[in-house]
Enzyme design. Structure first.
Site, PDB file in Angstrom:
ATOM      1  N   ASP A   1      24.834  21.003  -2.837  1.00  0.00           N
ATOM      2  CA  ASP A   1      23.608  21.376  -2.134  1.00  0.00           C
ATOM      3  C   ASP A   1      22.421  21.241  -3.093  1.00  0.00           C
ATOM      4  O   ASP A   1      22.484  21.677  -4.243  1.00  0.00           O
ATOM      5  CB  ASP A   1      23.716  22.826  -1.626  1.00  0.00           C
ATOM      6  CG  ASP A   1      22.704  23.118  -0.532  1.00  0.00           C
ATOM      7  OD1 ASP A   1      23.114  23.416   0.598  1.00  0.00           O
ATOM      8  OD2 ASP A   1      21.483  23.038  -0.821  1.00  0.00           O
TER       9      ASP A   1
ATOM     10  N   THR B   1      17.180  23.060  -1.467  1.00  0.00           N
ATOM     11  CA  THR B   1      15.782  22.878  -1.060  1.00  0.00           C
ATOM     12  C   THR B   1      15.266  24.238  -0.589  1.00  0.00           C
ATOM     13  O   THR B   1      15.982  25.245  -0.648  1.00  0.00           O
ATOM     14  CB  THR B   1      15.694  21.893   0.127  1.00  0.00           C
ATOM     15  OG1 THR B   1      16.330  22.502   1.268  1.00  0.00           O
ATOM     16  CG2 THR B   1      16.353  20.558  -0.179  1.00  0.00           C
TER      17      THR B   1
ATOM     18  N   ALA C   1      24.672  18.589   4.997  1.00  0.00           N
ATOM     19  CA  ALA C   1      23.357  18.526   4.343  1.00  0.00           C
ATOM     20  C   ALA C   1      22.384  17.692   5.154  1.00  0.00           C
ATOM     21  O   ALA C   1      22.699  16.577   5.564  1.00  0.00           O
ATOM     22  CB  ALA C   1      23.503  17.934   2.942  1.00  0.00           C
ATOM     23  N   ALA C   2      21.225  18.246   5.382  1.00  0.00           N
ATOM     24  CA  ALA C   2      20.208  17.518   6.149  1.00  0.00           C
ATOM     25  C   ALA C   2      18.885  18.251   6.027  1.00  0.00           C
ATOM     26  O   ALA C   2      18.849  19.445   5.722  1.00  0.00           O
ATOM     27  CB  ALA C   2      20.604  17.446   7.630  1.00  0.00           C
TER      28      ALA C   2
ATOM     29  N   THR D   1      23.975  16.564  15.985  1.00  0.00           N
ATOM     30  CA  THR D   1      23.281  17.500  16.871  1.00  0.00           C
ATOM     31  C   THR D   1      23.178  16.941  18.288  1.00  0.00           C
ATOM     32  O   THR D   1      23.127  15.713  18.474  1.00  0.00           O
ATOM     33  CB  THR D   1      21.858  17.764  16.322  1.00  0.00           C
ATOM     34  OG1 THR D   1      21.058  18.339  17.348  1.00  0.00           O
ATOM     35  CG2 THR D   1      21.168  16.483  15.877  1.00  0.00           C
ATOM     36  N   ASP D   2      23.069  17.833  19.265  1.00  0.00           N
ATOM     37  CA  ASP D   2      22.875  17.383  20.651  1.00  0.00           C
ATOM     38  C   ASP D   2      21.499  16.736  20.846  1.00  0.00           C
ATOM     39  O   ASP D   2      21.263  16.065  21.854  1.00  0.00           O
ATOM     40  CB  ASP D   2      23.064  18.548  21.642  1.00  0.00           C
ATOM     41  CG  ASP D   2      22.029  19.656  21.522  1.00  0.00           C
ATOM     42  OD1 ASP D   2      21.232  19.650  20.552  1.00  0.00           O
ATOM     43  OD2 ASP D   2      21.996  20.536  22.411  1.00  0.00           O
ATOM     44  N   GLU D   3      20.599  16.930  19.870  1.00  0.00           N
ATOM     45  CA  GLU D   3      19.250  16.372  20.033  1.00  0.00           C
ATOM     46  C   GLU D   3      19.248  14.851  20.019  1.00  0.00           C
ATOM     47  O   GLU D   3      18.276  14.225  20.448  1.00  0.00           O
ATOM     48  CB  GLU D   3      18.300  16.936  18.969  1.00  0.00           C
ATOM     49  CG  GLU D   3      18.204  18.459  19.078  1.00  0.00           C
ATOM     50  CD  GLU D   3      17.068  19.082  18.296  1.00  0.00           C
ATOM     51  OE1 GLU D   3      16.076  18.385  18.040  1.00  0.00           O
ATOM     52  OE2 GLU D   3      17.188  20.262  17.951  1.00  0.00           O
TER      53      GLU D   3
ATOM     54  N   TYR E   1      13.275  13.942  13.450  1.00  0.00           N
ATOM     55  CA  TYR E   1      14.540  14.600  13.043  1.00  0.00           C
ATOM     56  C   TYR E   1      15.710  14.014  13.824  1.00  0.00           C
ATOM     57  O   TYR E   1      16.711  13.566  13.244  1.00  0.00           O
ATOM     58  CB  TYR E   1      14.440  16.115  13.273  1.00  0.00           C
ATOM     59  CG  TYR E   1      15.795  16.810  13.321  1.00  0.00           C
ATOM     60  CD1 TYR E   1      16.600  16.895  12.184  1.00  0.00           C
ATOM     61  CD2 TYR E   1      16.272  17.380  14.508  1.00  0.00           C
ATOM     62  CE1 TYR E   1      17.850  17.526  12.229  1.00  0.00           C
ATOM     63  CE2 TYR E   1      17.516  17.999  14.556  1.00  0.00           C
ATOM     64  CZ  TYR E   1      18.303  18.066  13.415  1.00  0.00           C
ATOM     65  OH  TYR E   1      19.540  18.686  13.464  1.00  0.00           O
TER      66      TYR E   1
ATOM     67  N   LYS F   1      19.017  11.738  12.627  1.00  0.00           N
ATOM     68  CA  LYS F   1      20.416  12.147  12.851  1.00  0.00           C
ATOM     69  C   LYS F   1      21.153  11.066  13.645  1.00  0.00           C
ATOM     70  O   LYS F   1      22.305  10.744  13.361  1.00  0.00           O
ATOM     71  CB  LYS F   1      20.484  13.489  13.590  1.00  0.00           C
ATOM     72  CG  LYS F   1      19.956  14.683  12.808  1.00  0.00           C
ATOM     73  CD  LYS F   1      20.734  14.990  11.533  1.00  0.00           C
ATOM     74  CE  LYS F   1      22.136  15.494  11.789  1.00  0.00           C
ATOM     75  NZ  LYS F   1      22.783  15.938  10.521  1.00  0.00           N
TER      76      LYS F   1
ATOM     77  N   PRO G   1       4.839  33.108  18.544  1.00  0.00           N
ATOM     78  CA  PRO G   1       4.144  31.904  19.015  1.00  0.00           C
ATOM     79  C   PRO G   1       5.059  31.073  19.921  1.00  0.00           C
ATOM     80  O   PRO G   1       5.963  30.398  19.449  1.00  0.00           O
ATOM     81  CB  PRO G   1       3.839  31.158  17.714  1.00  0.00           C
ATOM     82  CG  PRO G   1       4.922  31.593  16.763  1.00  0.00           C
ATOM     83  CD  PRO G   1       5.415  32.938  17.195  1.00  0.00           C
TER      84      PRO G   1
ATOM     85  N   HIS H   1       7.659  17.475  22.673  1.00  0.00           N
ATOM     86  CA  HIS H   1       8.678  18.516  22.835  1.00  0.00           C
ATOM     87  C   HIS H   1       9.658  18.182  23.965  1.00  0.00           C
ATOM     88  O   HIS H   1       9.268  18.115  25.133  1.00  0.00           O
ATOM     89  CB  HIS H   1       7.956  19.836  23.160  1.00  0.00           C
ATOM     90  CG  HIS H   1       8.762  21.051  22.852  1.00  0.00           C
ATOM     91  ND1 HIS H   1       8.232  22.309  22.967  1.00  0.00           N
ATOM     92  CD2 HIS H   1      10.027  21.220  22.430  1.00  0.00           C
ATOM     93  CE1 HIS H   1       9.148  23.195  22.625  1.00  0.00           C
ATOM     94  NE2 HIS H   1      10.245  22.551  22.304  1.00  0.00           N
TER      95      HIS H   1
END
Ligand code: NAD
Length: 324
Positions: A36, A39, A83-84, A126-128, A150, A154, A205, A276
């Site tokens: 690692d 960061t 790691a990302a 990731t599902d993104e 991002y 990925k 927010p 978004h």
């Protein structure tokens, strides 16, 4: 003895995975090395519970450092790659480090895995990568439509990892999980951020109209699923991991307000995040059918436990929150 290299093992999910591997119940003698960079997102405090374990080694270093990664790969049988750079908002402000770590770093690890005959490479995604879905749930075979820098980084790393299986026969397994929550998550992410705002007397927010929908999975369920994939998954396969609780952000916010004894006057609506995505959802029937995965954590209980953890650990998140 099995030797596993866990990249990003001082991060939120990677550290939960390392604690799981080394937990006394079911410990099978596996030796674990964490690589690692530490960061802003890395924290060795997450590994406090296992820091004296005789089979844990922590190496501070960069996944892009080929000499170091080759040296480590030569001494390990398996790599589990967490790691990302992981925060969408940061990728919008400055995407360079996302391409470097998430894409080039994965390439360096894959090269090393090939050269040193690493047996299994589990790539955590990731599902993104599927992008926003108006309805339904993404299957592993669906087209990738990442929208944020991002998610694009990925998706690129997923494809590069899978290409190493196709081209070279490397045993690569990819997981794509929905949004995680739980203790030790950095207060830049939605749930801990909102808890930190509320616990320090401020407002939360909330982006746009608050109707962005996410599937929330407790980090322990994610970790159990990764372990199923490492032990019993099939080479070259992708496994979606989900099945938590799907909620619009506004409803999640109301639950967090309630857990902190605060009212709706503590919501401050802020302009929407650029680009978004409206809704993510994954179909996790494949990992359920093949590997017997099912989430065990009850969402309401786990969210309340998480809020309690943040109430008791302001010493951990306070300085990180102040720096965000
Ligand atoms: P995190 O930001 O908490 O941790 C990332 C870790 O990687 C940190 O410890 C950081 O120090 C380390 N790191 C960053 N750059 C590095 C580099 N160049 N070399 C070595 N180490 C480096 O992230 P997380 O939330 O624990 O996510 C872990 C993985 O899971 C990521 O790959 C992410 O894409 C994926 N994921 C996260 C979620 C989520 O909800 N958080 C959901 C699905 C998938």
């Amino acid at each position: 003895m099995n030797r596993i290299l866990v990249t990003g093992g001082a991060g939120f999910i990677g550290s939960a995975y390392v604690r799981h591997l080394l937990a006394p119940e079911g410990y099978d003698g596996t030796a674990v090395t964490v690589l690692d960079k530490l960061t802003y997102a890395g924290s060795l405090a997450r590994l406090r519970a296992v820091r004296d374990h005789p089979d844990l080694t922590v190496v501070q270093g960069d996944v892009c450092d080929a000499a170091l990664v080759h040296e480590l790969a030569g001494r390990h049988d398996q790599i589990v790659h967490f790691a990302a750079e992981s925060h969408v908002d940061r990728s919008i402000a400055d995407g360079g480090s996302f391409t470097r770590t998430n894409v080039l770093g994965t390439q360096v690890l894959l090269d090393a895995a090939l050269r040193h005959d690493v047996r299994t490479f589990v790539h955590i995604s990731t599902d993104e990568v599927y992008g926003s879905l108006p309805h339904g749930a993404a299957k592993e075979s669906d087209q990738l439509r990442p929208t944020s820098p991002y998610a694009a980084s990925k998706a690129a790393s997923d494809l590069i990892a899978l290409a190493h299986h196709h081209t070279h026969g490397l045993d690569v397994r990819v997981t794509r999980c929905s949004n995680n929550f739980g203790p030790h998550q950095h207060p830049e992410k939605l749930i801990p951020r909102f808890l930190a705002c509320l616990l320090s007397g401020g407002t939360v927010p909330l982006y746009g109209d608050g109707q962005h929908v996410r599937d929330w999975l407790h980090v322990d369920d994610h970790v159990r699923a990764v372990e199923l994939v490492r032990r019993s998954g099939r080479p070259g396969e992708v496994y979606n991991i989900g099945g938590g609780t799907s909620l619009p952000n506004l409803e999640l916010t109301h639950r967090l307000l309630e857990l902190c004894g605060a009212g709706p006057d503590r919501i401050s609506y802020v302009p929407n995040r650029k680009g978004h995505d409206r809704r993510y959802a994954v179909d996790h029937s494949k990992i359920t059918a093949e590997l017997g995965y099912r989430p065990r954590t009850d969402f309401a209980t786990a969210l309340a436990d998480t809020a309690e953890w943040y109430k008791r650990h302001a010493d951990w998140w306070g300085p990180l929150f102040a720096a965000t």
